[in-house]
Each structure stands twice: as structure tokens, then as C-alpha cells.
Scaffold this active site. Sequence first.
Site, PDB file in Angstrom:
ATOM      1  N   GLY A   1      40.328  -0.585 -29.367  1.00 12.62           N
ATOM      2  CA  GLY A   1      41.746   0.118 -29.256  1.00 12.62           C
ATOM      3  C   GLY A   1      42.177   0.883 -28.104  1.00 12.62           C
ATOM      4  O   GLY A   1      42.041   0.004 -26.784  1.00 12.62           O
TER       5      GLY A   1
ATOM      6  N   GLY B   1      39.642  -2.883 -34.237  1.00 12.08           N
ATOM      7  CA  GLY B   1      38.899  -2.457 -35.409  1.00 12.08           C
ATOM      8  C   GLY B   1      37.618  -3.147 -35.593  1.00 12.08           C
ATOM      9  O   GLY B   1      36.686  -2.695 -36.297  1.00 12.08           O
TER      10      GLY B   1
ATOM     11  N   ARG C   1      45.139 -12.246 -25.190  1.00  9.97           N
ATOM     12  CA  ARG C   1      44.639 -13.093 -26.207  1.00  9.97           C
ATOM     13  C   ARG C   1      44.433 -14.658 -26.129  1.00  9.97           C
ATOM     14  O   ARG C   1      43.341 -15.209 -26.399  1.00  9.97           O
ATOM     15  CB  ARG C   1      44.884 -12.723 -27.370  1.00  9.97           C
ATOM     16  CG  ARG C   1      44.709 -11.435 -27.847  1.00  9.97           C
ATOM     17  CD  ARG C   1      45.388 -10.931 -29.177  1.00  9.97           C
ATOM     18  NE  ARG C   1      44.879  -9.484 -29.489  1.00  9.97           N
ATOM     19  CZ  ARG C   1      45.352  -8.530 -30.277  1.00  9.97           C
ATOM     20  NH1 ARG C   1      46.604  -9.041 -30.612  1.00  9.97           N
ATOM     21  NH2 ARG C   1      44.927  -7.683 -30.437  1.00  9.97           N
TER      22      ARG C   1
ATOM     23  N   LYS D   1      41.320  11.091 -34.948  1.00  7.46           N
ATOM     24  CA  LYS D   1      40.556  11.746 -36.100  1.00  7.46           C
ATOM     25  C   LYS D   1      39.143  11.533 -36.300  1.00  7.46           C
ATOM     26  O   LYS D   1      38.560  10.661 -35.971  1.00  7.46           O
ATOM     27  CB  LYS D   1      41.394  10.914 -37.273  1.00  7.46           C
ATOM     28  CG  LYS D   1      42.838  11.176 -37.596  1.00  7.46           C
ATOM     29  CD  LYS D   1      43.190  10.201 -38.678  1.00  7.46           C
ATOM     30  CE  LYS D   1      44.710  10.555 -39.093  1.00  7.46           C
ATOM     31  NZ  LYS D   1      44.966   9.635 -39.768  1.00  7.46           N
TER      32      LYS D   1
HETATM   33  P1  AMP Z   1      42.451   6.588 -32.036  1.00  7.43           P
HETATM   34  O1  AMP Z   1      43.329   5.465 -32.517  1.00  7.43           O
HETATM   35  O2  AMP Z   1      42.099   7.376 -33.328  1.00  7.43           O
HETATM   36  O3  AMP Z   1      41.683   6.072 -31.116  1.00  7.43           O
HETATM   37  O4  AMP Z   1      43.349   7.458 -31.365  1.00  7.43           O
HETATM   38  C1  AMP Z   1      43.955   7.342 -30.168  1.00  7.43           C
HETATM   39  C2  AMP Z   1      45.179   8.280 -30.035  1.00  7.43           C
HETATM   40  O5  AMP Z   1      44.682   9.460 -29.883  1.00  7.43           O
HETATM   41  C3  AMP Z   1      45.878   8.001 -28.690  1.00  7.43           C
HETATM   42  O6  AMP Z   1      47.293   7.614 -29.051  1.00  7.43           O
HETATM   43  C4  AMP Z   1      46.021   9.243 -28.142  1.00  7.43           C
HETATM   44  O7  AMP Z   1      47.250   9.834 -27.655  1.00  7.43           O
HETATM   45  C5  AMP Z   1      45.455  10.264 -29.366  1.00  7.43           C
HETATM   46  N1  AMP Z   1      44.977  11.511 -28.910  1.00  7.43           N
HETATM   47  C6  AMP Z   1      44.106  11.675 -28.071  1.00  7.43           C
HETATM   48  N2  AMP Z   1      43.680  13.054 -27.986  1.00  7.43           N
HETATM   49  C7  AMP Z   1      44.623  13.696 -28.497  1.00  7.43           C
HETATM   50  C8  AMP Z   1      44.899  15.167 -28.555  1.00  7.43           C
HETATM   51  N3  AMP Z   1      44.016  15.910 -28.220  1.00  7.43           N
HETATM   52  N4  AMP Z   1      46.099  15.315 -29.483  1.00  7.43           N
HETATM   53  C9  AMP Z   1      46.569  14.688 -30.195  1.00  7.43           C
HETATM   54  N5  AMP Z   1      46.304  13.241 -29.993  1.00  7.43           N
HETATM   55  C10 AMP Z   1      45.428  12.873 -29.213  1.00  7.43           C
END
Ligand code: AMP
Length: 400
Positions: A358, A381, A31, A202
Site C-alpha cells: 500500500g 493487502g 498494472r 493502526k
Molecule cells: P495504512 O493504510 O495503515 O498503512 O496507513 C496509511 C495511512 O496512515 C496514510 O494515509 C497516512 O497518512 C496515515 N498516517 C501515518 N502516520 C500517521 C499519523 N501519525 N497520524 C495519522 N495518520 C497517519
Amino acid sequence: MNLDFSNKKALVRVDFNVPLDKEFKITDDTRIKAAIPTIQHILEQGGSVILMSHLGRPLSKLNEDGSINREKFTLKHLVKHLRRKLKTRVHFVDDCIGKAAVKKAAELKPGEVLLLENTRFYKEEEKGDEEFAKKLAALGDIYVNDAFGTAHRAHASTTIVAHYFDKYHKTFGFLMEREIENATRAMKDPEKPVTCVTGGSKVSDKILLLEKFLDYADNILIGGAMAYTFFLAKKGSVGNSLVEEDKLKIAKEFLKKAKDAGVKVLLPRDSVCGDKFAADAQVEVYPSNQIPDGWMGLDIGPSAARSFASAIRKSKTVIWNGPMGVFEMPVFANGTKVVAKACASATRKGAFTMVGGGDSVAAVNQLKLAKKVSFVSTGGGAMLEFLEGKELPGIKAING
Ligand code: AMP
């Protein structure tokens, strides 16, 4: 950045929220490095630079007696490093407003830098307080925002402060300019075919992004845990995979909207599954809609990875946000790796590829592929919200 900075004091909001170890040594200076071109440009034009930033969340982690843990959250830890990087005098003041800050700012000479103390030592920062912002604004002649990572927050130093400068005295820094330029290029009139790849945990976090993708994507690839909510919505069996049962309707509606819009949605036809959420789990590959109880989908499977890679390689524009699986664990990292490599391969063939937000950024860095794609965003974000089509307050405050 096309303002004249000579003999001017530029108040520059940077994102120096860098990770520090127990001895307060910087463990990753990405950064800081990202902000150097803007600072150097101002100094070379004969201006001086007053830097403001936050570091961590000092007000959420107060000492037991309720005081701020200044030792931990002070930006003073960065001074030596900045001196080395900028090869110029870098002063520090242990407040970002008040008499001491005003005095140091007034004494600053062209070619010199003043680093203000952590703006988040004041609750007024995150509240976007007008009076506080006015005091910050009084320190400089020109306001420069180069903190893309916080552009989605209407905080005093990222947004409100800009209200005290007219349009001839405020601008984006180079980093912000590049982020805005690249994301805009990806979203507005992109060269077709356009493939948008999304993953992560999610659906609820990414649904706005998915809906926005419908405006310009030819293909939308959905990996990560999100995919299982879609499979469940389609009455598949997803075993113990992470799902959002309350988002089944949203998932179904999205698939219908995509169909109506003529956008192809690719879900991973197979999954690498584990018998537990752990790096040493037993591993089996199952069709993603036939995962047995006791197993959870933790990565896209080999067949899905091939079809995702093929769609990416045939594209002229690729936007990727979110990992395909639990890439932090090597046994579940393959899907993310294949997607990253396909992005690199598409880039070699002339596509514009952008990785934003992220964890996919962390994955690309981990795989040492950051230089092999067209653009890697620094704003998690903030980039997510930009891609969702929201007008970020930090950008609006400059554009007017
Ligand atoms: P996000 O912050 O929503 O982009 O999610 C990223 C996180 O989702 C990472 O830490 C991944 O380990 C997790 N992730 C990705 N695929 C899966 C999965 N199939 N089951 C559980 N966690 C997951």
C-alpha cells in the site's frame, strides 16, 4: 512459467484494476505494464491469451434502477491501450462466460489476445462459485495466475478456477513469481542484520505482521500513528494523536514478546506534531511520550528519523510496510522520505530491500526511489498477508 504454450490457449488472470478518469482514460497503467512480460512470453511461444480481470466494484456501485453500470466498469476501456502495448490483435467480448465468450475463445488464433469482460459483473466471482469458475476454466487449456494483488482472495477467477486444471496445466505468471520469490527471500533465511520497518495508521492492522517479524528481525522500527498506541501503553502522554485505546494490552504484550525474543524495537523518540490534521497546521517537535493536549503526532521527528535511518543503513535485509507519517501532506512527509532514502542507501551498499504493501509503495513512487530499492511489491493487502505468514488461496491453488 515453464510450461509449453505453443498452440495452447492460456487463460490468464491479470490485475487490470487500473484507475480511469471521467472520460475513461487510463491515468496509471502500472498494472497493465506489469502483466505484459507474461502475456508476451505466451504469445512468443505460439500460444494465444485469454485475459480475465476485475475492474472496480461494479456490484457495490449499481445504477439507481439496480442494474450494473456497464459503461463505467467495462474492461473495453482498456482494449486500445492493450493493442498499443502488445502490438497484436486484441479482441474483446462483453461477457466473461456464456456463448459469446466460448465462441470468441474458440476462434482465437496463436499470437492473438482476447480480453473478457469484468469478472465482477457476476456475484459468483467474489463468492468463489464452483459452477462459474468451471465455465471460466472451460475457455482455456492452461491457467496462469499473474494477479498477485488479488491472490489473498478465494475468488472464482483467482483461486477456484485453478481447481479445474491439473498441475501440468497451471502456473504462476512472471509477476506472481517475482512477488513470491522476493517476499520469500526476505522472510526465509534472510541475510542479517534484518530490519523490519512498519508504520501506517493502526496497530490492529499490523499486529500480525509485527508478530511475524519477531521470527526473523533483529530490529523492528515502528512509525506512523501506530507508534502512539505503544507510547500510551507505556504511560506516555500523546496529546490528540491517533490511538487505539483498546489495543494497549496487545501493544504491551508485543513489547514483552520482542524483549523475550531479543528483538530490538525502536519507537520514534520525537515527533513532528500538528495542532490539527491539516497541511497548513502549526508545527512543533515534541518528545513522542510528552505531546501536549491539543497537538497530535503526525510524523516521526528529526532525531527519530536519524536513528531509524542509521539502523536501516546498517542492515543487510530491510522489509518496509507503512509510512512513517502523514506523508500525503508535505510538512509531515520528512520521516517517510528519510526512511525511503535510507533504504536506497542500504541497497547501494548491497542490502536486499523490499517495500511491500500500500502506502509505503505510493511513498517510494512519489519520491521516485522505486528503482533504488531491491523490490517494490505490487500487492498491497496480498503482500501484507504474505508477510504475515498466511498461505494465500491464489498461491495454494496453483501449488496444490
Ligand atoms: P495504512 O493504510 O495503515 O498503512 O496507513 C496509511 C495511512 O496512515 C496514510 O494515509 C497516512 O497518512 C496515515 N498516517 C501515518 N502516520 C500517521 C499519523 N501519525 N497520524 C495519522 N495518520 C497517519
